[in-house]
Design an enzyme around this catalytic site. Sequence first.
Site, PDB file in Angstrom:
ATOM      1  N   ARG A  51      17.101  -6.721  -5.163  1.00 34.04           N
ATOM      2  CA  ARG A  51      16.669  -5.762  -4.132  1.00 34.04           C
ATOM      3  C   ARG A  51      17.000  -4.322  -4.508  1.00 34.04           C
ATOM      4  O   ARG A  51      16.353  -3.382  -4.043  1.00 34.04           O
ATOM      5  CB  ARG A  51      17.260  -6.078  -2.755  1.00 34.04           C
ATOM      6  CG  ARG A  51      16.791  -5.049  -1.697  1.00 34.04           C
ATOM      7  CD  ARG A  51      17.094  -5.428  -0.273  1.00 34.04           C
ATOM      8  NE  ARG A  51      18.411  -5.974  -0.101  1.00 34.04           N
ATOM      9  CZ  ARG A  51      19.535  -5.250  -0.120  1.00 34.04           C
ATOM     10  NH1 ARG A  51      19.490  -3.952  -0.298  1.00 34.04           N
ATOM     11  NH2 ARG A  51      20.693  -5.837   0.042  1.00 34.04           N
ATOM     12  N   TYR A 105      -5.588   8.285   1.745  1.00 30.74           N
ATOM     13  CA  TYR A 105      -5.643   6.827   1.732  1.00 30.74           C
ATOM     14  C   TYR A 105      -5.335   6.324   3.151  1.00 30.74           C
ATOM     15  O   TYR A 105      -4.403   6.813   3.807  1.00 30.74           O
ATOM     16  CB  TYR A 105      -4.615   6.285   0.724  1.00 30.74           C
ATOM     17  CG  TYR A 105      -4.554   4.793   0.729  1.00 30.74           C
ATOM     18  CD1 TYR A 105      -5.565   4.035   0.150  1.00 30.74           C
ATOM     19  CD2 TYR A 105      -3.504   4.123   1.334  1.00 30.74           C
ATOM     20  CE1 TYR A 105      -5.522   2.653   0.178  1.00 30.74           C
ATOM     21  CE2 TYR A 105      -3.452   2.733   1.359  1.00 30.74           C
ATOM     22  CZ  TYR A 105      -4.469   2.015   0.785  1.00 30.74           C
ATOM     23  OH  TYR A 105      -4.422   0.646   0.821  1.00 30.74           O
ATOM     24  N   ASP A 177      -0.129  11.831  -4.600  1.00 29.62           N
ATOM     25  CA  ASP A 177      -0.528  10.451  -4.878  1.00 29.62           C
ATOM     26  C   ASP A 177      -1.547  10.531  -6.013  1.00 29.62           C
ATOM     27  O   ASP A 177      -2.685  10.951  -5.817  1.00 29.62           O
ATOM     28  CB  ASP A 177      -1.126   9.833  -3.601  1.00 29.62           C
ATOM     29  CG  ASP A 177      -1.604   8.400  -3.806  1.00 29.62           C
ATOM     30  OD1 ASP A 177      -1.862   8.007  -4.958  1.00 29.62           O
ATOM     31  OD2 ASP A 177      -1.736   7.680  -2.795  1.00 29.62           O
ATOM     32  N   LYS A 202      -3.280  -0.564  -8.795  1.00 27.99           N
ATOM     33  CA  LYS A 202      -4.590  -0.134  -9.287  1.00 27.99           C
ATOM     34  C   LYS A 202      -4.557   0.011 -10.814  1.00 27.99           C
ATOM     35  O   LYS A 202      -4.338  -0.956 -11.496  1.00 27.99           O
ATOM     36  CB  LYS A 202      -4.997   1.151  -8.558  1.00 27.99           C
ATOM     37  CG  LYS A 202      -4.711   1.128  -7.048  1.00 27.99           C
ATOM     38  CD  LYS A 202      -5.585   0.138  -6.298  1.00 27.99           C
ATOM     39  CE  LYS A 202      -5.140  -0.110  -4.856  1.00 27.99           C
ATOM     40  NZ  LYS A 202      -4.987   1.086  -4.013  1.00 27.99           N
TER      41      LYS A 202
END
Length: 386
Positions: A51, A105, A177, A202
Amino acid sequence: MASTSHHLQTQLIHAGQPQPRHAGAVVLPIYQSATFEHQGQGSYDQVRYIRLNNTPNHLALHAVLAAISGAEAALVAASGMAAITTTLLSFLGTGDHLLAQDCLYGGTLTFLNEEAAALGIEVDFIKGNDPASWARCLRPTTRLIYVETMTNPLLEVPELEAVVGFARRRNLLSVIDNTFASPANFRPLALGFDLELHSATKYLNGHSDIVAGCVMGRRAHLAQITRRLNHLGGTLDPHACFLLHRGLKTLALRMRQHDENALALARFLEGRPEVERVNYPGLESHPQHQRAKRLFSGCGGVLSFELQGGTAAADRLIAALELPISAPSLGGVETLITRPATTSHAGLTPQQRAALGISDRLVRVAVGIEAAQDLCADFAQALDQF
Ligand SMILES: *Cc1c(COP(=O)(O)O)cnc(C)c1O
């Protein structure tokens, strides 16, 4: 080991490889171990645990991502949204204000309007191509300015140099971004942005088989984001780390083909009488073509266009195509096609879509790495049926 003097192609292959190699393995194995033997670490963030995003698979990825973006440090996260939301929540709290581009987005937009708003974080939306209007939105509590390299689905390129200058003069954190360009086509940190974010789902991974995110920037900023991510829990599991690392090795090759294919298809569509408008920054007809040429080494695989004949014609075209798959997302090896009004932008009202210039008949193509001739031939046979 790759040095900073190496080209991106070389860094993608060699940066982050452990020295010496683990048991001589040429490919870094998957460390499928939740916890690691204690080595006397003093702080919680240094304990080795999945984590905390610090297993050997995470550390290797961080080194590659930092190298290819020219950053001091990098961090992977469970998804693009985990990277985006954790980054914003690392620098913004109740009473803080940010400026964000108006066409974002969908997940980011909804996060700002719903989750961030509920936490008392205030936002003003700005037009990316109207820098004169930005200062009017400033408040004493403004901390950050947030943009995307190219907007989805109209591929507008905001005044990126102006964003950097504005942020510096006003002492704001500039965050971008960069998913649609990838570091192979645009390096925002070299232009002066403070933080670069990606949906690694992506282009970075490139094979449509994992969801992942990342953020790159200065060491002190990344330490702050890492601490927040350690608490919020958006970790990337080691198997997804392995796949992302494997995908990254071919990023430069894949991007070259995405760039070439999208330009070829954009030019082909622009020449067809059935097509009214094609949006792709690589086309001379695009309003920000000069800026894209100046800043990007390629314009990526996403383009959009409007057909004569409305939404029924658009749906007929999508059904008549044989190669493109009707599915959202982008950046994978296969060509995907959508009508944004029914997919990525279905959450907006018709009025909101109209204000952003997204018509119901707009078609978006995320061009893959097939042969451009085959893609153009497929669009030709589909358009010939009209
Ligand atoms: C897909 C995408 C995201 C969200 O990424 P996930 O990996 O799906 O969480 C954020 N920004 C852009 C530009 C995207 O295309």
